[in-house]
Design a protein around this motif. Structure first.
Motif, PDB file in Angstrom:
ATOM      1  N   GLN A 202       0.854  -1.185   0.000  1.00  0.00           N
ATOM      2  CA  GLN A 202       0.000   0.000   0.000  1.00  0.00           C
ATOM      3  C   GLN A 202       0.890   1.234   0.000  1.00  0.00           C
ATOM      4  O   GLN A 202       1.780   1.371   0.839  1.00  0.00           O
ATOM      5  N   ILE A 203       0.655   2.150  -0.945  1.00  0.00           N
ATOM      6  CA  ILE A 203       1.407   3.395  -1.026  1.00  0.00           C
ATOM      7  C   ILE A 203       0.438   4.558  -0.990  1.00  0.00           C
ATOM      8  O   ILE A 203      -0.462   4.660  -1.832  1.00  0.00           O
ATOM      9  N   ASP A 204       0.599   5.433  -0.006  1.00  0.00           N
ATOM     10  CA  ASP A 204      -0.199   6.641   0.109  1.00  0.00           C
ATOM     11  C   ASP A 204       0.693   7.846  -0.150  1.00  0.00           C
ATOM     12  O   ASP A 204       1.809   7.924   0.369  1.00  0.00           O
ATOM     13  N   PHE A 205       0.192   8.787  -0.946  1.00  0.00           N
ATOM     14  CA  PHE A 205       0.925  10.023  -1.229  1.00  0.00           C
ATOM     15  C   PHE A 205       0.245  11.170  -0.499  1.00  0.00           C
ATOM     16  O   PHE A 205      -0.979  11.337  -0.599  1.00  0.00           O
ATOM     17  N   ASP A 206       1.021  11.982   0.210  1.00  0.00           N
ATOM     18  CA  ASP A 206       0.423  13.126   0.866  1.00  0.00           C
ATOM     19  C   ASP A 206       0.394  14.319  -0.077  1.00  0.00           C
ATOM     20  O   ASP A 206       0.911  14.278  -1.190  1.00  0.00           O
ATOM     21  N   ARG A 207      -0.225  15.415   0.376  1.00  0.00           N
ATOM     22  CA  ARG A 207      -0.460  16.551  -0.501  1.00  0.00           C
ATOM     23  C   ARG A 207       0.802  17.328  -0.818  1.00  0.00           C
ATOM     24  O   ARG A 207       0.799  18.197  -1.680  1.00  0.00           O
ATOM     25  N   ASN A 208       1.927  17.046  -0.142  1.00  0.00           N
ATOM     26  CA  ASN A 208       3.180  17.733  -0.430  1.00  0.00           C
ATOM     27  C   ASN A 208       4.072  16.941  -1.371  1.00  0.00           C
ATOM     28  O   ASN A 208       5.178  17.358  -1.684  1.00  0.00           O
ATOM     29  N   ARG A 238      -2.402  -1.411  -3.365  1.00  0.00           N
ATOM     30  CA  ARG A 238      -3.271  -0.287  -3.017  1.00  0.00           C
ATOM     31  C   ARG A 238      -2.505   1.017  -3.253  1.00  0.00           C
ATOM     32  O   ARG A 238      -1.423   1.201  -2.701  1.00  0.00           O
ATOM     33  N   ILE A 239      -3.089   1.911  -4.036  1.00  0.00           N
ATOM     34  CA  ILE A 239      -2.500   3.218  -4.305  1.00  0.00           C
ATOM     35  C   ILE A 239      -3.516   4.278  -3.929  1.00  0.00           C
ATOM     36  O   ILE A 239      -4.638   4.296  -4.448  1.00  0.00           O
ATOM     37  N   ARG A 240      -3.128   5.166  -3.020  1.00  0.00           N
ATOM     38  CA  ARG A 240      -4.034   6.203  -2.543  1.00  0.00           C
ATOM     39  C   ARG A 240      -3.324   7.546  -2.604  1.00  0.00           C
ATOM     40  O   ARG A 240      -2.143   7.644  -2.278  1.00  0.00           O
ATOM     41  N   HIS A 262      -5.945  -8.405  -6.178  1.00  0.00           N
ATOM     42  CA  HIS A 262      -6.708  -7.338  -5.511  1.00  0.00           C
ATOM     43  C   HIS A 262      -6.059  -5.998  -5.828  1.00  0.00           C
ATOM     44  O   HIS A 262      -4.887  -5.775  -5.532  1.00  0.00           O
ATOM     45  N   LEU A 263      -6.832  -5.107  -6.447  1.00  0.00           N
ATOM     46  CA  LEU A 263      -6.353  -3.777  -6.804  1.00  0.00           C
ATOM     47  C   LEU A 263      -7.250  -2.724  -6.174  1.00  0.00           C
ATOM     48  O   LEU A 263      -8.475  -2.783  -6.282  1.00  0.00           O
ATOM     49  N   ILE A 289      -7.788 -10.326 -12.038  1.00  0.00           N
ATOM     50  CA  ILE A 289      -8.155  -9.644 -10.797  1.00  0.00           C
ATOM     51  C   ILE A 289      -9.423 -10.242 -10.212  1.00  0.00           C
ATOM     52  O   ILE A 289     -10.341 -10.622 -10.945  1.00  0.00           O
ATOM     53  N   ARG A 290      -9.444 -10.387  -8.896  1.00  0.00           N
ATOM     54  CA  ARG A 290     -10.609 -10.948  -8.204  1.00  0.00           C
ATOM     55  C   ARG A 290     -11.330  -9.913  -7.342  1.00  0.00           C
ATOM     56  O   ARG A 290     -12.525 -10.025  -7.109  1.00  0.00           O
ATOM     57  N   LYS A 291     -10.595  -8.929  -6.845  1.00  0.00           N
ATOM     58  CA  LYS A 291     -11.180  -7.873  -6.013  1.00  0.00           C
ATOM     59  C   LYS A 291     -10.720  -6.524  -6.541  1.00  0.00           C
ATOM     60  O   LYS A 291      -9.533  -6.351  -6.841  1.00  0.00           O
TER      61      LYS A 291
END
Length: 495
Positions: A202-208, A238-240, A262-263, A289-291
């Motif tokens: 899972q990779i989350d990017f912040d607003r900066n 997971r990409i957010r 799962h994507l 893909i399943r999910k």
């Protein structure tokens, strides 16, 4: 005490709720060991509260405790005095192109206002990081790790932390969650992690993350290289992103993921870009893909630009091929106000394609009217494997409940958010028209086990308890509200 074999005690412990078991941990050795496993299975180390973090790190230095940790979360939160470099021991602060960025300076200012100078910050942030690095090798059984650097300036050099993590338990990790900015991700890639057993990323990017000009492109390339190195064995991705990230630039260069099942993509479109990269990426995965979780929110600047494509049309292009998503077992799509009028076309395409395998469906951020809800439920009547459904509706009617019971009798879990009224009728105390009609119904063939009904615009307020009890009386198989289980059936006897 009666001499009961250990395996029976372990079996008894298995049926005791976690909170109760923690209170009973002193009863015997089995309960103690089981409760310790529960308490320390997932541990979060927050560096914002120095004294608390110090105490937790000291506790985790005991191998009896640290060996029980399966998922470790490290939340890095720099404090004001840690931002002034000490030449003798300050090992983490660095500069970008010879100077600290204006973004970091503003972040320093914001964080400094959250701490009162009258309260000394002890122990020091640097000491906590050093203690974590020194003790990281004690976590011998970790298989999941989360590191959050939201509140860290990009000028911090986290290389020592990354290196200690990879050497201590990198090859054992099956799940890795990264929440921060591109500068820190660049350092992560440079640390050359060995993640041969990783299955979930899972990779989350912040607003900066994209406020550093040319360096942004280089850092994004580093992320692409990092994800591609995991592609042969990655099963969940997971990409957010919480700002206007052009997801096409990230996904277009990605390699094939032969084992991905799962994507999850949760992003906002950036203006003036054709999302062909995302479309192609999903298409190439659609046969295995399943999910899938899709939350594509167009930013206002993108909506106002000449190149904006109605999101409903874009979603439909993802399912034009008859073979796309034909094996889906779980669909979770977020269709906001900008999605246009193609909502039911999108839902119907997904449902029709996966009618023989679909087990879970969620449609969020869009309140269905009565006609749309009817079309949705009619489509689900062809899904013989559907067992979980969640959606939002403008008004709740008994006719809708009747249709759900008859069209999806095998449904086990149902979550509904009601934006307006029940049956659009005035409530006479607790005796609304909806409640009176529901009390006349009996859904003996419905297999529903868990029911959640929320009623407010934020989807956080549980509906009136009398209505929930009326559902319990009308549905004999129902034994759980709001996912909590263990319904007191005696409460329904007097209805």
């Amino acid at each position: 005490m009666v001499d009961i074999p250990l395996e029976i005690w372990f079996n008894i412990a298995h049926f005791i709720p976690a909170q109760d078991l923690l209170r009973l941990m002193s009863l015997n050795r089995v309960f103690f060991y089981t409760a310790m496993d529960i308490r320390y299975k997932g541990v979060t180390i927050p560096t914002k509260t120095g004294t608390e973090s110090k105490q937790l790190l000291t506790r985790l230095s005991d191998p009896f405790v640290s060996a029980r940790v399966r998922h470790l979360s490290l939340v890095l939160y720099a404090k004001p005095q840690s931002m002034v470099p000490n030449p003798g021991r300050f090992m983490y602060l660095r500069t970008v192109n010879g100077q600290q960025s204006i973004t970091d300076t503003l972040m320093f200012f914001r964080i400094a206002h959250q701490f009162s100078p009258s309260h000394p910050q002890s122990p020091d942030f640097e000491d906590l990081l050093g203690e974590f690095v020194a003790g990281s090798s004690d976590f011998s059984n970790i298989n999941g790790f989360t590191i959050k650097t939201w509140y860290m300036p990009s000028a911090y050099n986290l290389s020592a932390i990354y290196s200690s993590i990879w050497s201590a338990f990198g090859p054992k990790l099956q799940k890795l969650c990264l929440e921060g900015n591109l500068e820190h991700y660049h350092l992560l890639v440079d640390s050359r992690p060995s993640l041969t057993g990783l299955k979930e990323l899972q990779i989350d990017f912040d607003r900066n993350s994209f406020h550093h000009g040319q360096n942004s492109g280089n850092s994004l390339n580093d992320i692409v290289t990092f994800i591609n190195s995991l592609s042969p064995h990655l099963e969940v991705l997971r990409i957010r992103s919480w700002f206007a990230l052009d997801i096409s630039d990230l996904l277009a260069p990605l390699a094939v993921f032969p084992k991905l099942v799962h994507l999850e993509v949760n992003v906002t479109f950036m203006s003036c870009k054709d999302p062909v990269g995302l479309q192609n990426f999903i298409y190439h995965l659609s046969h295995t893909i399943r999910k899938i979780n899709l939350r594509i929110n167009p930013s206002q600047s993108f909506i106002n630009s000449p190149s904006f494509h109605p999101s409903s049309r874009w979603f439909l292009t993802c399912v034009e091929d008859d073979e796309c998503f034909s094996q889906l077992r779980m669909i979770d799509i977020y269709l906001g106000p900008t999605i246009g009028n193609g909502l039911m076309d999108i839902a119907a395409a997904f449902i029709r394609r996966a009618s023989s395998t679909l087990g879970e469906l969620g449609i969020h951020e869009r309140n269905l009217n009565a006609d749309d809800a009817k079309l949705l439920i009619d489509g689900l009547s062809e899904c013989t494997t559907i067992n979980a459904l969640s959606f939002s509706i403008l008004n709740m009617t008994v006719d809708l409940v009747d249709q759900l019971a008859s069209s999806v009798p095998g449904l086990r879990r149902l979550w509904i958010s009601v934006d307006g009224a029940f049956d659009s009728a005035e409530v006479e105390g607790h005796n609304a028209t909806f409640l009176r009609e529901l009390q006349t119904r009996s859904y003996s063939d419905w297999k529903l086990e868990d029911l959640s009904i929320m009623q407010n615009k934020n989807r956080t307020q549980e509906v009136d308890h009398d209505i929930m009890l009326a559902f319990a009386r009308s549905i004999p198989s129902l034994f759980s509200f709001f996912g909590n289980g263990h319904m007191d059936r005696t409460a329904t006897a007097d209805l």
